[in-house]
Design a protein around this motif. Structure first.
Motif, PDB file in Angstrom:
ATOM      1  N   ALA A 258       0.756  -0.699  -0.118  1.00  0.00           N
ATOM      2  CA  ALA A 258      -0.290   0.283  -0.241  1.00  0.00           C
ATOM      3  C   ALA A 258       1.342   1.280  -0.369  1.00  0.00           C
ATOM      4  O   ALA A 258       2.035   1.287   0.624  1.00  0.00           O
ATOM      5  N   LYS A 259       0.523   1.980  -1.118  1.00  0.00           N
ATOM      6  CA  LYS A 259       1.797   2.683  -1.688  1.00  0.00           C
ATOM      7  C   LYS A 259       0.606   4.572  -1.015  1.00  0.00           C
ATOM      8  O   LYS A 259       1.167   5.424  -0.095  1.00  0.00           O
ATOM      9  N   THR A 260       0.036   4.325  -1.974  1.00  0.00           N
ATOM     10  CA  THR A 260      -1.056   5.349  -2.521  1.00  0.00           C
ATOM     11  C   THR A 260      -2.098   6.361  -1.787  1.00  0.00           C
ATOM     12  O   THR A 260      -3.092   5.275  -2.118  1.00  0.00           O
ATOM     13  N   GLU A 261      -2.493   7.593  -1.181  1.00  0.00           N
ATOM     14  CA  GLU A 261      -3.659   7.374  -0.311  1.00  0.00           C
ATOM     15  C   GLU A 261      -4.380   9.080  -0.919  1.00  0.00           C
ATOM     16  O   GLU A 261      -3.442   9.928  -0.255  1.00  0.00           O
ATOM     17  N   HIS A 262      -5.089   8.986  -1.028  1.00  0.00           N
ATOM     18  CA  HIS A 262      -6.153  10.544  -0.590  1.00  0.00           C
ATOM     19  C   HIS A 262      -6.938  10.615  -1.452  1.00  0.00           C
ATOM     20  O   HIS A 262      -7.891   9.431  -1.494  1.00  0.00           O
ATOM     21  N   ASN A 263      -8.027  11.913  -0.896  1.00  0.00           N
ATOM     22  CA  ASN A 263      -9.252  12.249  -1.021  1.00  0.00           C
ATOM     23  C   ASN A 263      -9.720  11.925  -2.422  1.00  0.00           C
ATOM     24  O   ASN A 263      -8.849  12.567  -3.648  1.00  0.00           O
ATOM     25  N   GLU A 264     -10.842  11.157  -2.740  1.00  0.00           N
ATOM     26  CA  GLU A 264     -11.169  11.251  -4.564  1.00  0.00           C
ATOM     27  C   GLU A 264     -11.955  12.636  -4.956  1.00  0.00           C
ATOM     28  O   GLU A 264     -12.058  13.077  -3.741  1.00  0.00           O
ATOM     29  N   GLU A 271      -8.770   6.526  -2.548  1.00  0.00           N
ATOM     30  CA  GLU A 271      -7.991   6.122  -2.928  1.00  0.00           C
ATOM     31  C   GLU A 271      -7.267   5.474  -2.672  1.00  0.00           C
ATOM     32  O   GLU A 271      -6.485   6.421  -1.361  1.00  0.00           O
ATOM     33  N   LEU A 272      -7.076   3.756  -2.502  1.00  0.00           N
ATOM     34  CA  LEU A 272      -5.351   3.419  -2.511  1.00  0.00           C
ATOM     35  C   LEU A 272      -4.760   2.489  -2.917  1.00  0.00           C
ATOM     36  O   LEU A 272      -5.630   1.808  -3.910  1.00  0.00           O
ATOM     37  N   ALA A 273      -3.562   2.992  -3.492  1.00  0.00           N
ATOM     38  CA  ALA A 273      -2.253   2.399  -4.841  1.00  0.00           C
ATOM     39  C   ALA A 273      -2.037   1.693  -4.151  1.00  0.00           C
ATOM     40  O   ALA A 273      -0.987   2.668  -3.141  1.00  0.00           O
ATOM     41  N   PRO A 274      -1.256   0.312  -3.935  1.00  0.00           N
ATOM     42  CA  PRO A 274      -0.400  -0.213  -4.056  1.00  0.00           C
ATOM     43  C   PRO A 274       1.179  -0.245  -5.215  1.00  0.00           C
ATOM     44  O   PRO A 274       0.758   0.573  -6.429  1.00  0.00           O
ATOM     45  N   ILE A 275       2.079  -0.430  -5.053  1.00  0.00           N
ATOM     46  CA  ILE A 275       3.019  -0.415  -6.061  1.00  0.00           C
ATOM     47  C   ILE A 275       2.772  -1.583  -6.417  1.00  0.00           C
ATOM     48  O   ILE A 275       2.068  -2.352  -6.143  1.00  0.00           O
ATOM     49  N   TYR A 276       3.419  -1.746  -8.205  1.00  0.00           N
ATOM     50  CA  TYR A 276       2.818  -3.058  -9.215  1.00  0.00           C
ATOM     51  C   TYR A 276       4.233  -3.721  -8.435  1.00  0.00           C
ATOM     52  O   TYR A 276       4.655  -3.522  -8.138  1.00  0.00           O
ATOM     53  N   THR A 277       3.362  -4.994  -8.996  1.00  0.00           N
ATOM     54  CA  THR A 277       3.764  -6.287  -8.218  1.00  0.00           C
ATOM     55  C   THR A 277       3.220  -7.808  -9.580  1.00  0.00           C
ATOM     56  O   THR A 277       1.749  -7.381 -10.409  1.00  0.00           O
ATOM     57  N   THR A 278       3.690  -8.789  -9.306  1.00  0.00           N
ATOM     58  CA  THR A 278       3.171  -9.603 -10.423  1.00  0.00           C
ATOM     59  C   THR A 278       1.247 -10.175 -10.212  1.00  0.00           C
ATOM     60  O   THR A 278       1.201  -9.900  -9.323  1.00  0.00           O
ATOM     61  N   THR A 279       1.237 -10.107 -11.527  1.00  0.00           N
ATOM     62  CA  THR A 279      -0.288 -10.097 -11.398  1.00  0.00           C
ATOM     63  C   THR A 279      -1.138 -10.965 -10.991  1.00  0.00           C
ATOM     64  O   THR A 279      -1.706 -10.781 -10.374  1.00  0.00           O
ATOM     65  N   ASN A 280      -0.157 -11.664 -11.257  1.00  0.00           N
ATOM     66  CA  ASN A 280      -1.253 -13.204  -9.786  1.00  0.00           C
ATOM     67  C   ASN A 280      -1.328 -12.761  -8.542  1.00  0.00           C
ATOM     68  O   ASN A 280      -2.348 -12.471  -7.769  1.00  0.00           O
ATOM     69  N   ILE A 281      -0.076 -12.030  -8.162  1.00  0.00           N
ATOM     70  CA  ILE A 281       0.345 -11.721  -6.707  1.00  0.00           C
ATOM     71  C   ILE A 281      -0.637 -10.179  -6.938  1.00  0.00           C
ATOM     72  O   ILE A 281      -1.414 -10.275  -5.686  1.00  0.00           O
ATOM     73  N   ALA A 282      -0.392  -9.403  -7.112  1.00  0.00           N
ATOM     74  CA  ALA A 282      -1.656  -8.247  -7.095  1.00  0.00           C
ATOM     75  C   ALA A 282      -2.891  -8.824  -7.470  1.00  0.00           C
ATOM     76  O   ALA A 282      -3.699  -7.812  -6.561  1.00  0.00           O
ATOM     77  N   THR A 283      -3.583  -9.192  -8.172  1.00  0.00           N
ATOM     78  CA  THR A 283      -4.875  -9.623  -7.700  1.00  0.00           C
ATOM     79  C   THR A 283      -5.167 -10.575  -6.616  1.00  0.00           C
ATOM     80  O   THR A 283      -6.518  -9.795  -6.273  1.00  0.00           O
ATOM     81  N   ASP A 284      -4.653 -11.371  -6.280  1.00  0.00           N
ATOM     82  CA  ASP A 284      -4.986 -11.852  -4.730  1.00  0.00           C
ATOM     83  C   ASP A 284      -4.770 -11.257  -3.988  1.00  0.00           C
ATOM     84  O   ASP A 284      -5.665 -10.477  -2.485  1.00  0.00           O
TER      85      ASP A 284
END
Ligand SMILES: NC(=O)CC[C@H](N)C(=O)O
Length: 698
Positions: A258-264, A271-284
């Protein structure tokens, strides 16, 4: 060590723990399974299971579960404790390799779309070692794939893994053509931006529509919405900040970046945005993030809404899927490179994506189709239902120069012949973003913006990976064995641009003129609703492509079409039933009570003095009575429209009826109730208003 570094991943059986707890031989063999897909033998599985159990018990776990993602869109778990009776009357904590790698949940109640009858209860779960096990509460969760007795995938993880494998196979063929023999594996990665709303629990409890359907089905426009743009990136309110702090901690413990958080944009939206990771793990991780958001919210007496359009008239919630392709040697294949040769390779991958998005625009639309997302697409910064791509000015100019064999001005007027030695160097695109574009290039990745906030990201990435694998396959088939690689490459890229430039659009996606141009001149598809797009999953070209890459079998595709349409129908029927119930049992009686109290007031006044004016009362009573009749009649019509659905002979037909009759009546009913809300005393109105809900968290 800071607290964050200490807690990060503390509930995950991750690489650090595996290295520390497993004998080197076992660790290396497990790593080969994770990294290269090498089969795992039972001896290794037993050793891993035993270390996993010891670690989990040390960390407070008493149970384990195979954690999977059935076609409900959420996750599923069935807990078993580690206990096993010992001869002395006590127990020991046990967990075997067999239990780790395979489970047999009696799971007949999950949707299977005809793959499995209710009497065939058996399903299998199989350990996915590429996604780390973790502890949730007191349970060790083992990410698994879920399939039927006959081996058909009943989940979203299996086709996702297959699509990643398909893309890996084809991308490696292309890399070899560019002389790259070092890369062993190509993976896609994703960083999904999760949007959500927070309202107080008090508001949630008071609105049956939100409780039953996740969204408001009624509600007049509040005096203030998002007009002032004062919420977007605004100061985060203390109560929300406490929620976010708590949420981050929970996510970090689970190794979620979990990296970014802000009011939308909308009031109460974040909103909450994570740092990217492998698609399979990102999905889990995204599934877990959604679950934990809801749990943590409750601790703060808040409710987290993940519906795509909880409130009409303000921004909906999306989940922008930032997608890229990278190699195990650390190269991002969607990043323009430093040398002409790298750029030729980059352009080839770029073209593969352009071709994929154009050829399979229907599959991309289908992959985000839900009843909820239908309300979101096409307004308030969500892309329209017509799929198009935004590339930015620089890339556009480069593609145009290649297509027309004209000089690319920004790069020393070099003619864009794609021979690796003559291609000019160009750098990362720095052009503006386009909020109305469904699929936007953002420098070194694509942002697929159509996903709704409640979607599992698996579906979109399955289609995207498979479609790009198909483009790469066609390219590799053509280029392998060619005598003059450079000319063939140049011609192929040129042809892709010519054939698929219709999908590229850099303008305003909301313009009516765009929708007209897209559909009438460019021949792009405009599947407005889930009912419109879902049957096309079974179009010949789609079935052929998806089965050829072994992402889905024929039967699995049929089951998905059925399940998604069933889900659409059930969702709307529950909404319709909730509406008739609220209209008949709450709104109409409340309006009647208010109208009658006003009428009585008027009569009192008149009985005091017949000359006292009562035009206001008469006007209101009249308007409310007309509206109340309309509400009652429309609620009856809506009810009949729902009953009539049983005449449908197929799920496709039922979905069309829902689109054409039920949703139309729902809109009419809402309009009548919302109008009444604007002239009824708040004291009589039975439910909190939009203003109450949107500004409930202070
Ligand atoms: N500023 C934004 O990116 C808003 C996006 C918008 N909420 C959506 O539905 O996709």
């Amino acid at each position: 060590m800071s607290t964050v570094t200490k807690i990060f991943g503390s509930k995950v059986f991750d690489d650090r723990v595996m290295k520390a707890k497993l004998p080197a031989k076992i660790y290396n063999s497990l790593r080969r399974t994770i990294d290269e897909g090498v089969d795992l033998d039972i001896g290794v599985a037993n050793a891993v299971a035993s270390a996993m159990k010891d670690w989990a018990v040390e960390n407070g776990a008493t149970h384990y579960t195979h954690w999977f993602q059935p076609l409900t869109g959420i996750t599923a778990e069935k807990h078993d404790s580690f206990i096993s009776p010992s001869p002395d009357g006590g127990i020991i904590m046990e967990f075997s390799g067999k239990e780790l790698i395979k489970g047999e949940p009696d799971a007949s109640s999950f949707p299977s779309g005809g793959i499995r009858a209710t009497f065939e209860a058996r399903g299998y779960t199989a350990w996915d070692p590429t996604s780390y096990a973790f502890i949730k509460g007191k349970t060790l969760c083992i990410p698994t794939a879920f399939c039927s007795y006959g081996g058909e995938a009943l989940d979203k993880k299996t086709p996702l893994l297959r699509s990643m494998e398909a893309l890996n196979t084809q991308a490696l063929r292309i890399l070899r053509l560019f002389g790259n023999d070092a890369v062993k594996c190509v993976k896609t990665s994703v960083g999904p931006e999760q949007e959500y709303f927070l309202i107080t629990k008090e508001m949630y409890d008071a609105r049956p529509d939100i409780r039953f359907t996740g969204r408001t089905l009624f509600g007049a426009k509040p005096p203030k919405g998002q007009e002032m743009d004062d919420h977007y990136f605004g100061v985060i309110k203390p109560r929300v900040a406490e929620f976010m702090e708590d949420l981050n901690e929970e996510l970090w413990k689970l190794g979620i970046l979990a990296k970014t958080e802000h009011n939308e944009v909308a009031p109460a939206q974040h909103e909450l945005a994570p740092i990217y990771t492998t698609t399979n793990i990102a999905t889990d991780h995204n599934q877990l993030t959604m679950e934990i958001m809801q749990k943590v919210a409750i601790r703060h007496e808040l409710v987290c809404l993940l519906h795509e359009k909880p409130f009409a008239g303000v921004n909906g919630s999306g989940k922008h899927n930032n997608w890229s392709i990278s190699t195990d040697t650390g190269a991002n294949l969607l990043s323009p490179g430093a040398t002409p040769c790298e750029n030729a390779q980059f352009l080839l991958f770029l073209c593969a994506v352009i071709k994929a998005v154009d050829d399979y625009q229907d599959l991309l639309r289908i992959s985000v189709a839900t009843a909820g997302n239908d309300h979101r697409l096409g307004a308030n910064e969500a892309p329209p239902a017509v799929v198009s791509m935004f590339l930015g000015d620089e890339l556009n100019a480069i593609l145009e120069a290649i297509e027309t064999d004209t000089p690319y001005v920004a790069a020393d007027k070099t003619k864009m012949k794609l021979g690796v030695n003559v291609l000019p160097k160009f750098t990362r695109d720095t052009t503006d973003r386009n909020r109305t574009s469904p699929f936007a290039f953002t420098g070194n990745k694509f942002e697929f913006r159509m996903l709704g906030s409640s979607n599992s990201i698996a579906c979109a990435n399955i289609m995207l990976n498979a479609a790009v694998a198909e483009s790469l396959k066609i390219y590799a088939d053509r280029l392998e064995g060619t005598e003059d690689f450079e000319t063939a490459l140049h011609e192929m890229i040129k042809k892709t641009i010519k054939d698929h430039k219709r999908i590229i659009f850099n303008g305003n996606g909301y313009d009516d003129s765009w929708i007209k141009e897209a559909t009438e001149q460019r021949g792009l598809l405009n599947y407005r609703t889930t009912a419109d797009c879902m049957p096309h999953l079974l179009d010949k070209k789609n079935v052929e492509m998806l089965t050829a890459h072994k992402v889905f079998s024929n039967r699995e595709l049929q089951s998905r079409e059925e399940i998604m349409l069933e889900n659409y129908c059930k969702t709307v029927i529950i909404e319709a039933n909730t509406m008739t119930d609220m209209a008949k049992c709450s709104y109409a009686p409340a309006i009647e009570r208010y109208a009658s109290s006003i009428a009585q007031n008027a009569m009192f006044k008149k009985s005091l003095d017949a000359t006292i004016p009562c035009a206001y009362e008469a006007g209101i009573v009249k308007r409310l009575s007309v509206l109340c009749d309309r509400i009652a009649n429309t609620a009856d019509e809506l009810e009949s429209a729902v009953i009539k659905l049983s005449d449908a002979e197929s799920i496709d037909e039922e979905a069309y009826m829902i689109r054409d009759t039920v949703l139309v009546k729902m809109a009419e009913l809402r309009a009548a109730v919302d109008e009444a809300e604007t002239i009824t005393s708040k004291d009589f109105w039975p439910f909190p208003s939009y203003a109450d809900m949107l500004f409930s968290v202070r």
